[in-house]
Design a protein around this motif. Structure first.
Motif, mmCIF file in Angstrom:
data_model
loop_
_atom_site.group_PDB
_atom_site.id
_atom_site.type_symbol
_atom_site.label_atom_id
_atom_site.label_comp_id
_atom_site.label_asym_id
_atom_site.label_seq_id
_atom_site.Cartn_x
_atom_site.Cartn_y
_atom_site.Cartn_z
ATOM 1 N N SER A 124 2.544 -0.706 6.939
ATOM 2 C CA SER A 124 1.520 0.341 6.980
ATOM 3 C C SER A 124 0.755 0.341 5.663
ATOM 4 O O SER A 124 1.087 -0.384 4.720
ATOM 5 C CB SER A 124 2.161 1.707 7.225
ATOM 6 N N ALA A 125 -0.282 1.160 5.622
ATOM 7 C CA ALA A 125 -1.063 1.346 4.399
ATOM 8 C C ALA A 125 -1.756 2.694 4.491
ATOM 9 O O ALA A 125 -2.200 3.096 5.564
ATOM 10 C CB ALA A 125 -2.102 0.245 4.241
ATOM 11 N N ILE A 137 -5.971 -5.499 2.412
ATOM 12 C CA ILE A 137 -5.158 -4.477 3.087
ATOM 13 C C ILE A 137 -5.285 -4.638 4.596
ATOM 14 O O ILE A 137 -4.286 -4.608 5.330
ATOM 15 C CB ILE A 137 -5.589 -3.065 2.640
ATOM 16 N N PHE A 138 -6.520 -4.797 5.056
ATOM 17 C CA PHE A 138 -6.747 -4.987 6.493
ATOM 18 C C PHE A 138 -5.976 -6.198 7.006
ATOM 19 O O PHE A 138 -5.257 -6.122 8.018
ATOM 20 C CB PHE A 138 -8.246 -5.159 6.760
ATOM 21 N N ASP A 139 -6.116 -7.328 6.319
ATOM 22 C CA ASP A 139 -5.470 -8.561 6.767
ATOM 23 C C ASP A 139 -3.951 -8.438 6.748
ATOM 24 O O ASP A 139 -3.269 -8.902 7.669
ATOM 25 C CB ASP A 139 -5.906 -9.737 5.895
ATOM 26 N N ASP A 140 -3.400 -7.828 5.711
ATOM 27 C CA ASP A 140 -1.951 -7.675 5.617
ATOM 28 C C ASP A 140 -1.408 -6.885 6.805
ATOM 29 O O ASP A 140 -0.401 -7.271 7.423
ATOM 30 C CB ASP A 140 -1.565 -6.967 4.318
ATOM 31 N N SER A 181 -5.385 6.898 7.853
ATOM 32 C CA SER A 181 -4.553 6.034 8.678
ATOM 33 C C SER A 181 -5.267 4.740 9.059
ATOM 34 O O SER A 181 -4.945 4.120 10.060
ATOM 35 C CB SER A 181 -4.134 6.777 9.956
ATOM 36 N N LEU A 182 -6.211 4.332 8.250
ATOM 37 C CA LEU A 182 -6.958 3.097 8.474
ATOM 38 C C LEU A 182 -6.386 2.038 7.529
ATOM 39 O O LEU A 182 -6.212 2.323 6.353
ATOM 40 C CB LEU A 182 -8.431 3.348 8.135
ATOM 41 N N PRO A 183 -6.048 0.818 7.954
ATOM 42 C CA PRO A 183 -6.219 0.252 9.287
ATOM 43 C C PRO A 183 -4.982 0.335 10.177
ATOM 44 O O PRO A 183 -4.975 -0.230 11.264
ATOM 45 C CB PRO A 183 -6.534 -1.208 8.972
ATOM 46 N N ILE A 223 4.773 3.086 1.016
ATOM 47 C CA ILE A 223 3.320 3.126 0.861
ATOM 48 C C ILE A 223 2.835 4.235 -0.058
ATOM 49 O O ILE A 223 1.685 4.223 -0.494
ATOM 50 C CB ILE A 223 2.618 3.240 2.236
ATOM 51 N N THR A 224 3.715 5.201 -0.380
ATOM 52 C CA THR A 224 3.311 6.301 -1.255
ATOM 53 C C THR A 224 3.936 6.235 -2.633
ATOM 54 O O THR A 224 3.418 6.829 -3.579
ATOM 55 C CB THR A 224 3.711 7.654 -0.638
#
Length: 261
Positions: free
Chosen positions: A90-91, A102-105, A147-149, A191-192
């Protein structure tokens, strides 16, 4: 009726902790022959030992990164009855601050990895008349800033589930998804950067937004996965089953938005 998976081969991805660990342990209690996939070998071995202690059946451990073609090819086996696509990352980000890495991961693991591994294992699942359970999230249907992506990836996974369910139904293969709400796991801490105390405070705040008053634990998700994978659900396919205490109806996930500045 007792749920049993005696002599059934079950592959669980992302099995080294959290929801995947709970799914693996419950399948082990049901007598399944397990293949456990993840990136953390030590954690996987620990989970495998706990699974073996249930019924004396030693799981097969596969250390692999499913965001890569090599990882998927290493994982794909010829014999399989149940595939649980649980591996995911997640991210917490939004369009104003994100970048393409971030999107690709996220998409490489949460969408491409699922697509690729499922593609490789479909022949074995058709042969065994097996089934697939994907682990999604209510983030795929509840729109939340931050919550993107991840939300996009889970929405894609939901539609992948429905499309592949329709495609494989004539072949006798069922495909369903479980969509957890707020669930105790390590993913939010990763992620936090929350400490354990901060995370527990976050959970307490989160449970106040859940209509049923409790956040999920891994076993709540595992029980639904096992139910969908069993013959009790023999005519269930293309379903996206929420396990969230009613959270998707009230927008409670907006507690995430506070993390994005």
């Amino acid at each position: 009726m007792e749920t049993t998976f005696d002599n059934k081969v079950v592959l669980v991805t992302g099995a080294s902790s959290g929801i995947g660990e709970a799914i693996a342990l419950l399948f082990a209690k049901c007598g399944a022959k397990l293949s456990l996939v993840g990136r953390n070998e030590k954690n996987l071995q620990d989970v495998a030992a706990r699974c073996a202690a249930e019924k004396g059946i030693q799981p097969f451990v596969i250390v692999a990164d499913l965001s890569t073609d090599e990882g998927c090819e290493k994982t794909a086996k010829d014999t399989l009855d149940v595939l649980v696509n649980n591996a995911g990352i997640s991210a917490r980000t939004c369009i104003q601050v994100t970048d393409m890495k971030i999107f690709d991961d996220v998409f490489n693991t949460d969408v491409r990895g699922v697509y690729n591994l499922t593609r490789l294992l479909v022949p074995a699942l058709i042969e065994s008349k097996g089934n697939i359970v994907n682990i999604s999230s209510i983030s795929g249907t509840v729109v939340v800033v931050g919550s993107l992506p991840y939300g996009m990836a889970k929405a894609a996974l939901d539609h992948f589930t429905r499309l592949v369910a329709l495609e494989l139904a004539p072949k006798g293969v069922r495909v369903n998804a479980v969509s957890p709400g707020l669930t105790v796991s390590n993913i939010v801490k990763r992620i936090t950067g929350y400490t354990e105390e901060e995370y527990q405070n976050w959970l307490k705040k989160g449970e106040k937004t859940v209509p049923m008053g409790e956040v999920c634990v891994g076993e709540d998700i595992a029980k639904m996965v096992v139910h969908l994978a069993s013959d009790h659900s023999r005519l269930v396919t293309g379903a996206i089953v929420q396990v969230d205490g009613g959270l998707q109806f009230c927008g409670g996930l907006n507690i995430y938005s506070e993390q994005i500045k």
